[in-house]
Scaffold this motif. Structure first.
Motif, mmCIF file in Angstrom:
data_model
loop_
_atom_site.group_PDB
_atom_site.id
_atom_site.type_symbol
_atom_site.label_atom_id
_atom_site.label_comp_id
_atom_site.label_asym_id
_atom_site.label_seq_id
_atom_site.Cartn_x
_atom_site.Cartn_y
_atom_site.Cartn_z
ATOM 1 N N UNK A 80 0.821 -1.211 0.000
ATOM 2 C CA UNK A 80 0.000 0.000 0.000
ATOM 3 C C UNK A 80 0.855 1.261 0.000
ATOM 4 N N UNK A 81 1.978 1.213 0.676
ATOM 5 C CA UNK A 81 2.843 2.399 0.726
ATOM 6 C C UNK A 81 3.663 2.559 -0.550
ATOM 7 N N UNK A 82 4.183 1.472 -1.069
ATOM 8 C CA UNK A 82 5.078 1.555 -2.231
ATOM 9 C C UNK A 82 4.318 1.614 -3.551
ATOM 10 N N UNK A 83 3.302 0.771 -3.723
ATOM 11 C CA UNK A 83 2.589 0.708 -5.006
ATOM 12 C C UNK A 83 1.442 1.720 -5.069
ATOM 13 N N UNK A 84 0.623 1.778 -4.028
ATOM 14 C CA UNK A 84 -0.496 2.710 -4.029
ATOM 15 C C UNK A 84 -0.058 4.132 -3.677
ATOM 16 N N UNK A 85 1.044 4.258 -2.970
ATOM 17 C CA UNK A 85 1.495 5.591 -2.576
ATOM 18 C C UNK A 85 0.815 6.123 -1.335
ATOM 19 N N UNK A 309 -5.926 -5.488 -11.028
ATOM 20 C CA UNK A 309 -7.204 -4.806 -11.224
ATOM 21 C C UNK A 309 -8.387 -5.739 -11.009
ATOM 22 N N UNK A 310 -8.226 -6.988 -11.397
ATOM 23 C CA UNK A 310 -9.329 -7.952 -11.248
ATOM 24 C C UNK A 310 -9.638 -8.273 -9.789
ATOM 25 N N UNK A 311 -8.707 -7.922 -8.883
ATOM 26 C CA UNK A 311 -8.921 -8.146 -7.452
ATOM 27 C C UNK A 311 -9.561 -6.948 -6.757
ATOM 28 N N UNK A 312 -9.655 -5.826 -7.468
ATOM 29 C CA UNK A 312 -10.138 -4.575 -6.877
ATOM 30 C C UNK A 312 -11.553 -4.261 -7.322
ATOM 31 N N UNK A 313 -12.368 -3.797 -6.391
ATOM 32 C CA UNK A 313 -13.661 -3.236 -6.750
ATOM 33 C C UNK A 313 -13.461 -1.830 -7.307
ATOM 34 N N UNK A 314 -14.515 -1.261 -7.837
ATOM 35 C CA UNK A 314 -14.420 0.091 -8.405
ATOM 36 C C UNK A 314 -13.878 1.077 -7.370
ATOM 37 N N UNK A 315 -14.349 0.975 -6.130
ATOM 38 C CA UNK A 315 -13.897 1.896 -5.096
ATOM 39 C C UNK A 315 -12.400 1.737 -4.823
ATOM 40 N N UNK A 316 -11.916 0.517 -4.810
ATOM 41 C CA UNK A 316 -10.495 0.303 -4.617
ATOM 42 C C UNK A 316 -9.671 0.913 -5.730
ATOM 43 N N UNK A 317 -10.126 0.785 -6.968
ATOM 44 C CA UNK A 317 -9.394 1.380 -8.089
ATOM 45 C C UNK A 317 -9.405 2.900 -8.011
ATOM 46 N N UNK A 318 -10.541 3.465 -7.603
ATOM 47 C CA UNK A 318 -10.635 4.914 -7.478
ATOM 48 C C UNK A 318 -9.664 5.466 -6.433
ATOM 49 N N UNK A 319 -9.621 4.804 -5.270
ATOM 50 C CA UNK A 319 -8.735 5.258 -4.206
ATOM 51 C C UNK A 319 -7.283 5.086 -4.610
#
Length: 326
Positions: A80-85, A309-319
């Motif tokens: 979460x820190x390295x990839x999502x920022x 991406x296939x593991x994420x819901x729309x909200x996860x992708x948005x965040x």
């Protein structure tokens, strides 16, 4: 006269710097000295570092620990820190529900410490969240005494002492908060402490009219779900800011307050723009795989991170996209 104002400004900035304390260092596994994250402090309504710079943290909250312990590990923190920022993570330790802290305290402590220790290792800030809806004063004091002792002097750690008061009045919440703040401050004199307010963290105007006094580095939390809470809550929070109350949005999302329903993208963007203009930090809810809109992950998501991406819901992708765009 200009020299006088320059002197006043210099004194204010100096106070802000010393109010944060001095920067510290730590040793890694090889014994080498490395720099820690800047220590945070609260000056006026702003979160700042020891250099006097305004700090705006953006990140994500883990879901209730007792329901999604599989995500409470060092691998998801690193991802979460390295990839999502994510600049800040929130470890949400459930208190009252089945198998939560009151029934299984060591499980809660273990989950929190895994996330906090990994956040320190990955140089991100982390919120220890007492994820309760009612006052449990003695249990909270005992827990935060343990946490403050373990993490004394560590600049990464922020203490959130009451997630979302529901039925308690501000007078009751204030009394409780002062007692827990006293407990933390007896051990940890500088860390930022987040204080909740009544009605699921929406009655911020009540705290603004009767704030806690006598303690530094205190902020007050507002929670919003954009398809339920709109301009009226932003106006109410602006009122609190105008009264000098420092605000931290420690939980937010784009759908209804139930955590379900459609995402209101327009209103979510309104909130993002509003927080950016006011330099307000925010944490999005939540890292979990429940069958609801606000859970960012699908059951296919690995417990260790590295989600596709296939593991994420729309909200996860948005965040994720919002965090990566910073």
């Amino acid at each position: 006269m200009m020299n006088i104002w320059k002197g006043i400004l210099a004194a204010f900035m100096l106070a802000a710097v010393f109010g944060c304390g001095m920067g510290t260092s730590k040793k890694n596994g090889s014994g080498e000295v490395v720099e820690q994250l800047p220590r945070l402090c609260v000056t006026g309504t702003q979160l700042m570092n020891e250099k006097g710079d305004t700090v705006v943290l953006k990140g994500v909250s883990y879901g209730w620990h007792q329901f999604w312990p599989r995500f409470y590990n060092a691998s998801t923190v690193a991802y979460l820190s390295e990839d999502w920022g994510a600049q800040v993570l929130r470890a949400s330790m459930g208190i009252e529900l089945d198998t939560a802290y009151l029934e299984r305290p060591q499980m809660g402590i273990d989950c929190v410490q895994k996330v906090v220790d990994a956040a320190i290792e990955n140089d991100v800030y982390v919120i220890i969240d007492w994820h309760s809806h009612g006052i449990r004063q003695e249990e909270a004091k005992d827990f935060f005494a343990k946490m403050a002792t373990r993490y004394k002097g560590v600049p990464n750690v922020i203490y959130e002492i009451f997630n979302e008061p529901v039925d308690d009045s501000w007078e009751q919440v204030k009394t409780y908060s002062v007692e827990v703040i006293k407990t933390i401050r007896a051990i940890e004199p500088e860390a930022v402490i987040l204080v909740g307010c009544p009605h699921w963290d929406q009655d911020i105007h009540l705290a603004a009219d009767d704030p806690i006094t006598g303690y530094d580095n205190i902020m007050y939390t507002v929670h919003f779900y954009a398809n339920t809470h709109g301009q009226w809550l932003r106006d109410r929070t602006d009122y609190a800011l105008g009264k000098g109350l420092p605000i931290f949005v420690s939980e937010c999302a784009g759908m209804e307050a139930s955590g379900d329903g459609a995402i209101n993208k327009e209103e979510w963007q309104n909130w993002l723009d509003w927080m950016q203009r006011r330099s307000i930090s925010w944490v999005a809810w939540s890292v979990s795989d429940k069958d609801e809109t606000c859970s960012m992950l699908l059951p296919s998501a690995s417990s260790e991170g590295n989600w596709k991406d296939k593991d994420l819901k729309e909200w996860g992708r948005m965040v994720r996209d919002e965090l990566q765009a910073k």
